[in-house]
Design an enzyme around this catalytic site. Structure first.
Site, mmCIF file in Angstrom:
data_model
loop_
_atom_site.group_PDB
_atom_site.id
_atom_site.type_symbol
_atom_site.label_atom_id
_atom_site.label_comp_id
_atom_site.label_asym_id
_atom_site.label_seq_id
_atom_site.Cartn_x
_atom_site.Cartn_y
_atom_site.Cartn_z
ATOM 1 N N ILE A 125 47.224 38.338 48.888
ATOM 2 C CA ILE A 125 47.771 39.509 49.275
ATOM 3 C C ILE A 125 46.803 40.493 49.994
ATOM 4 C CG2 ILE A 125 49.500 39.577 47.303
ATOM 5 C CD1 ILE A 125 48.070 41.776 46.125
ATOM 6 N N GLY A 126 45.568 39.915 50.380
ATOM 7 C CA GLY A 126 44.534 40.543 51.062
ATOM 8 C C GLY A 126 43.543 41.125 50.193
ATOM 9 N N ARG B 125 30.712 42.554 37.301
ATOM 10 C CA ARG B 125 30.072 41.785 38.426
ATOM 11 C C ARG B 125 31.222 41.878 39.651
ATOM 12 N NH1 ARG B 125 26.654 37.483 38.739
ATOM 13 N NH2 ARG B 125 27.113 36.589 36.683
ATOM 14 N N GLU C 71 42.526 48.178 41.210
ATOM 15 C CA GLU C 71 43.353 49.431 41.135
ATOM 16 C C GLU C 71 42.711 50.682 40.874
ATOM 17 O OE1 GLU C 71 47.273 47.941 39.418
ATOM 18 O OE2 GLU C 71 45.642 47.105 38.308
#
Lengths: 721, 196, 330
Positions: free
Chosen positions: A458-459, A605, A683
């Site tokens: 989804i990129g 990380r 997010e």
């Protein structure tokens, strides 16, 4: 050993994406294809009284009109993997505006659209049900959307507030906002020998398989879901939506391949949206700024039929040290379609309220907003006292503040012509989710490596990151790794959502690579080797052993140590950060523009700093949209989203976003987050931005804006100037 | 016009019976447009395609995608509000969703598929998009790339602010905007140096 | 879209004949195609006038003005040296309109014929809207009217006209030249758009059946002019309020002022009383300038949710004067 990790490798999908060669769901064609157009209900609530397909059938090119009578009875499926418990076209009840009532199938898209406009339908309308916090209810625990406790209490909040030297109590509100990925959801469905194949826009190929298998009563193995590239998801394509189910049925009924592509308007009612959220935050603090109590209550809208809820207090549960916490989330039914998780769910809306309230508290205390955050840093999870898996938020604050020049900022708002410049900051926090994942790596005797996982693109950079992990583990150049993905014929993975893919699928890839190395080592041990010879290339070893190829499957299982929501077990796991913005306000014209931003994050990380930076810039832009313009307004009389398009609903454009956005990641490896030490970043970039912007507006003008978005109407006349 | 304004009073409303009495910019007499001598055609990325028998409703976007299988141009809104369908029409960027293919006889279209050289060498704009990580999901990218090529050739890539404004007709929900701006700046410099 | 046939008239006369017979002229297509998709229009026939010869010419007029061929593309109008030098307000209004792609398609004539952006009018279903379905009512009157009119509305329609160039052209006292079956005529731009009547005014403009805009004539240059567009998004969005101004100055003193507001009514809204009051004032006397503007806004009639537009429009008018005084674009 992990030479691939941490390298800012350019995206491997670059060439196909800049040349137009990358195929998305609606780009796939098959011979005999029928184009589907949906007829949707124009009323929010009521009944479909009559539907006459004849005028549509008279349109040249229209092959078939399907109504509820043509549909099989779908079996009940849990949500998720189904997005909503009420499946389309099963009865005559209208539960939201935009609900599908018929499918027009035609040889061309022009004929299908013309036919859909001609279907004659009559409805009996009931009054719509609008959002009201007074009808708040506790969600049913049967919905998988209810993954948190709706109530959480720790300590004595009334006592904490009574003892406080300063108190802040305020209400905050945000309207519904849509994901608006640039790609409208689409599915091409085709049946062959009782097996269903779908090319679809999806963030979770396996979820679509499970959703359709359940609804259609098919064995999952008879459904193949392909999603090579998905044109943005942000939560709108996480689960199984009507386009997938209806395309599958239409293809079955007609015996031909069917493509069902949503229009942009249909995206507004059949892929969800971030709900309307009303919040109330009450904070108490002692004279030194230490919080004595935090109370955070929210109500978000849901549909008539599903219990979707926004846990707006999720951030408050983990953000600040306080002896007393009282949190609650409720939902209120509306006759709108179901809302859905949207970048960033839960903490996204909630941290607008908490971080605005913290700024209000800093002002009440006469304290620097950053110092107030530092004074309340939570050294352990404030909701249950568990230690953090890792946390370098103090460093994120400090390094971000230095990058921004926070400590050197003018205390009084500066002026630039008609513009007043304000600065604001906010903390960021995000829950990271975990899903089981598997992956397979095959080394061929010609030296090529094939990496396979069902995961989708989804990129977010996974097409680069996973080969990077494999190449690093195997000690080979990345050019030799080919990734096969986006297909349920490949090893199972979870969805690309919940900031989970890198940590989970990446861990499975790493596990597969390590197992492959172990098998190679085993083969090497069986082969006679000349003493002191240089290390043998793995493919040479393979050839010497007479093998054409060698495979290994790797797995990542959750529950070790974290559950699906990432917060059970011995440690609490969150991602953290701080965002600093400079905003210009022209109070005479009500204008607000972003001048610059710094996002500084403690997220474990970073596997690829280049794609990670882009993702955070995208998140900050997402937050700017939330702060400055995004709203899907609901007409109170019609009970529908008024504008369902991109001409009447604003999302940020290039001119809104300055080049001066700096992204910083604190150097950190989370030893508890899984073998990669990565936690997930999809997010958190969107968290806190709206609060930082509102706080900057307050700094610039002295006006506190608690209703999003911050529009000219709210800014007009703000400030002494 | 308001009653306060004397200027337009100089011009009495013309009630001319003939178009010849109109302003000099107008054609004095009806001039027939060049009649199409042969079947209507449209050139796409250098190849000539027949437009005969086309449904007049078919947009350039649907025609490219469904008939020619050139699916680089995307349908993001189908109303000219997103720019995902941007193509060059006679060298100028336009929204392919707002053009009827049947009106394009004799014209020339360049899509994202027509930008790279035959040997696979990417257009400088395409290369700059990769170099600057100027995309994520890639759905708006073909439109961004085509728009960026036009932005540069129009002479609207002179500054960061100018690029941001003149690239605002292409929405990117992943929001690679700063990287897109940097890519356009970089590509403009490369093209100015003759690397195109 | 419902099926239609496509005609390609070879001449303006043929085009007007076709239009009089019910064909809808197709020029840039940026509006018409969307009307057909939404069901706002369902013509049985389109007349493709986009390549009619000569109608895209931009040429000087004998009286020192400028004629803009109706088919000139917006970007070409803005880029024309005579527009660049003499009509900054028009150039700025065009550059603030739509996107670069749309401005390559949209024509200056067609742009004036844009229909309102009222979301009820533009819905993909027919909602209560007298302009879309006469007699169906106006959902915006008591609904979501944050972006609607503060001047010139009726209970039947509270929509606004969205064209940016129209506001600039109104301030410039442009004249629209139209050709039709009964010949040609000139319409002052201020008379082109019709305010709603008690029934909701299904007609947007004064164009008669079969009439096509062929040119827009500008009087002599207005080098001291500017356009201000206010919107939450920095670009590619319709205005909440816009303001076009053109001044004739004598040093720092205003000799003549022309002001038009956009997105406040169903037509560009000139401020004649304010324009008269501004004459003779100093550009540096902000209080006097503000006082000269104030009475125009006492006449405003805000709706239930757009009271903010009154001070916003006043501030925009004041600011555009300031922009001209400072001699630079916003």
């Amino acid at each position: 050993m992990n030479e691939g990790l941490g390298s800012p490798m350019p995206r491997r999908d670059g060439r196909i994406k800049v040349t137009g060669a990358a195929r998305f769901a609606a780009d796939v064609k098959l011979p005999g294809l029928l184009h589907a157009a949906l007829v949707t209900a124009p009323i929010a609530r009521g009944r479909l009284v009559a539907l006459d397909p004849a005028p549509a059938l008279a349109v040249p090119g229209v092959a078939r009109v399907l109504t509820a009578a043509d549909m099989p009875r779908f079996a009940a499926v849990t949500t998720p993997p189904m997005a909503t418990a009420v499946q389309p076209m099963q009865d005559d009840v209208i539960r939201f505006e935009g609900q599908p009532v018929a499918i027009v199938l035609a040889a061309t898209p022009e004929a299908a659209e013309a036919g859909a406009a001609r279907v004659a339908a009559r409805y009996a309308a009931d009054a719509p049900l609008l959002f009201s916090g007074e009808r708040a209810e506790v969600p049913s625990r049967e919905s998988f959307y209810v993954f948190e406790e709706p109530d959480l209490a720790r300590g004595d909040v009334p006592a904490g507030l009574a003892a406080a030297a300063h108190r802040v109590a305020a209400r905050y509100h945000q309207p519904p906002r849509h994901h608006n990925p640039m790609e409208n959801s689409a599915t091409l469905a085709v049946w062959e020998d009782g097996r269903l194949t779908l090319h679809t826009a999806a963030q979770w190929t396996y979820g679509v398989r499970y959703g359709l298998a359940g609804a259609l009563g098919l064995a999952p193995e008879r459904i193949r879901v392909l999603a090579a590239h998905t044109g943005g998801g942000f939560g709108a394509k996480g689960y199984t939506w009507p386009h997938q189910l209806l395309a599958a049925v239409a293809a079955q009924v007609t015996g031909r391949p069917v493509r069902l592509a949503y229009t942009r308007a249909q995206m507004y009612t059949m892929t969800g949206y971030q709900p309307e959220v009303a919040q109330e935050v009450t904070l108490g603090a002692d004279a030194a700024g230490r919080l004595t109590a935090v109370r955070h209550a929210s109500v978000s809208n849901t549909s008539l039929t599903d219990d979707y809820i926004e846990f707006a207090h999720a951030g408050s549960a983990g953000m600040y040290a306080t002896p007393a916490l009282q949190l609650s989330a409720r939902m209120a039914r509306t006759s709108l379609n179901i809302p859905m998780a949207m970048r960033a769910p839960h903490e996204g809306p909630g941290m607008f309220a908490l971080e605005s309230a913290m700024d209000e508290m800093a002002h009440a205390l006469g304290m620097d907003p950053l110092d107030l955050r530092l004074a309340n840093h939570a050294d352990a999870d404030p909701s249950d006292g568990r230690p953090w898996s890792s946390k370098k938020l103090r460093e994120a604050y400090g390094e971000g503040a230095a990058l921004f020049g926070w400590r050197e900022r003018p205390r009084q708002a500066a002026r630039d012509g008609h513009w007043i410049l304000g600065t604001g900051m906010a903390s960021c926090i995000m829950t990271v989710f975990r899903f089981p994942a598997s992956a397979r790596i095959t080394l061929r005797a010609d030296g090529q490596v094939v990496l396979e996982a069902g995961t989708q693109d989804i990129g977010t950079g996974t097409l680069t990151i996973f080969p990077q992990i494999a190449a690093g583990e195997l000690g080979i150049p990345i050019e030799r790794v080919t990734l096969r993905h986006g297909d349920t014929d490949l090893p199972e993975t979870g969805g690309t959502f919940g900031s989970s893919s890198t940590a989970c699928v990446g861990a499975a890839v790493q596990d597969a690579a390590r197992k492959l190395r172990a098998r190679l080592d085993g083969i090497a041990a069986l082969q006679p080797a000349s003493l002191g010879a240089p290390a043998e290339a793995p493919e040479a070893l393979l050839r010497r052993a007479g093998l054409a190829d060698l495979s290994a499957e790797g797995r990542y299982e959750f529950g070790r140590p974290f559950d699906a929501a990432g917060h059970a077990g011995s440690h609490a796991m969150r991602t953290f950060g701080a965002v600093f913005v400079e905003v210009a306000v022209d109070p005479e014209l009500g204008l607000m523009r972003l001048r610059r931003a710094v996002g500084s994050y403690s997220v474990g990380r970073i596997v690829n700093p280049r794609t990670a930076r882009s993702q955070m810039i995208g998140g900050i832009t997402w937050g700017w949209g939330m702060a400055a313009m995004e709203a899907s307004v609901v007409d109170p009389a019609l009970g529908r989203f008024l504008s369902k398009n991109l001409s009447g609903v604003a999302i940020p454009v290039n001119a809104d976003i300055p080049a001066d956005i700096r992204i910083h990641f604190v150097d950190e490896v989370d030893p508890h987050a899984g073998p990669l030490g990565a936690k997930g970043i999809g997010e958190i970039g969107a968290v806190g931005v709206a609060a930082a912007v509102a706080n900057a507006v307050f700094h610039a003008t002295g006006r506190r804006i608690r209703d999003l978005p911050i529009l000219p109407e709210g800014l007009l006349g703000a400030g002494a100037g | 016009m308001t009653p306060m304004d004397p200027a337009p009073l100089r011009r009495d409303l013309v009630r001319a019976a003939s178009l010849a009495a109109l302003a000099p910019a107008l054609p004095v007499a009806a001039q027939p447009a060049a009649a199409p001598a042969a079947a209507p055609t449209l050139r796409v990325n250098g190849a000539v395609h027949d437009l005969a028998g086309l449904d007049p409703r078919t947009t350039l976007l649907d025609w490219l995608r469904e008939r020619l299988d050139l699916t680089g141009a995307k349908k993001g809104c189908n109303e000219g509000a997103c720019g995902a369908c941007t193509v060059l029409l006679d060298g100028r960027r336009v929204n392919a969703c707002l053009v009827l293919a049947a009106t394009l006889d004799g014209r020339s279209v360049t899509t994202v598929e027509g930008l790279a050289r035959a040997d696979g060498t990417l257009h400088p704009v395409q290369q700059a998009f990769i170099d600057h990580d100027a995309f994520q999901c890639g759905y708006c990218t073909p439109g961004q790339v085509v728009s960026a090529v036009a932005c540069i050739t129009e002479g609207h890539a002179g500054s960061e602010a100018e690029i941001r404004e003149w690239m605002s007709g292409n929405l990117c929900r992943c929001a690679a905007y700063p990287q897109i701006t940097a890519a356009v700046q970089d590509a403009a410099a490369r093209m100015a140096r003759g690397e195109a | 879209m419902q099926p239609f046939t496509l005609a390609r008239p070879a001449s303006l006369e043929e085009a007007t004949r076709l239009a009089a017979a019910g064909a809808m002229p197709l020029a840039g297509g940026t509006e018409l195609l969307n009307w057909m998709r939404l069901g706002i229009a369902a013509p049985a026939r389109l007349a493709d006038i986009s390549r009619l010869p000569g109608l895209d010419a931009i040429a000087p007029l004998p009286d020192g003005g400028l004629s803009l061929g109706a088919l000139a593309r917006l970007n070409d109008v803005a880029a024309h040296p005579a527009v660049r030098a003499g009509y900054p307000v028009l150039r700025q209004a065009i550059h603030k309109a739509a996107s670069a792609q749309l401005r390559n398609l949209a024509t200056i004539g067609g742009n004036l014929l844009q229909k309102t952006r009222c979301a009820y009018f533009r819905a993909e279903e027919s909602l209560p809207c007298n302009r879309r379905a006469p007699g169906s009512g106006c959902a915006a009157l008591h609904g979501l009217n944050e972006r609607h009119a503060i001047f010139g509305w009726t209970e039947a329609c509270v929509a606004t006209q969205p064209s940016d160039p129209a506001v600039a052209l109104a301030a410039l006292d442009a004249v629209v030249v139209v050709a039709g079956p009964a010949g040609a005529r000139r319409i002052p731009l201020g008379d082109l758009h019709l305010l709603p009547d008690a029934a909701g005014a299904a007609a947007d403009t004064a164009l008669r059946a079969g009439e096509i805009i062929v040119a827009i004539e500008l009087p002599g240059p207005a080098p001291r002019s500017a356009y201000l567009k206010i919107r939450e998004r920095e670009s590619y969005e319709y205005a909440l309020v816009s303001a076009a101004g053109a001044l004739v100055l004598d040093g720092r003193t205003i000799r003549r002022a022309r002001l038009a507001l956009g997105s406040v009514a169903m037509k560009p809204w000139r401020l004649p009383a304010a324009e008269a009051a501004l004459a003779g004032l100093s550009l540096d006397d902000t209080a006097a300038l503000r006082a000269a503007l104030e009475p125009a806004f006492a006449e405003a009639r805000p709706l239930s949710h757009n009271g903010y537009k009154v001070p916003l429009a006043r501030n925009a008018a004041l600011r555009v004067i300031g922009m001209i005084a400072e001699g630079h674009a916003p």
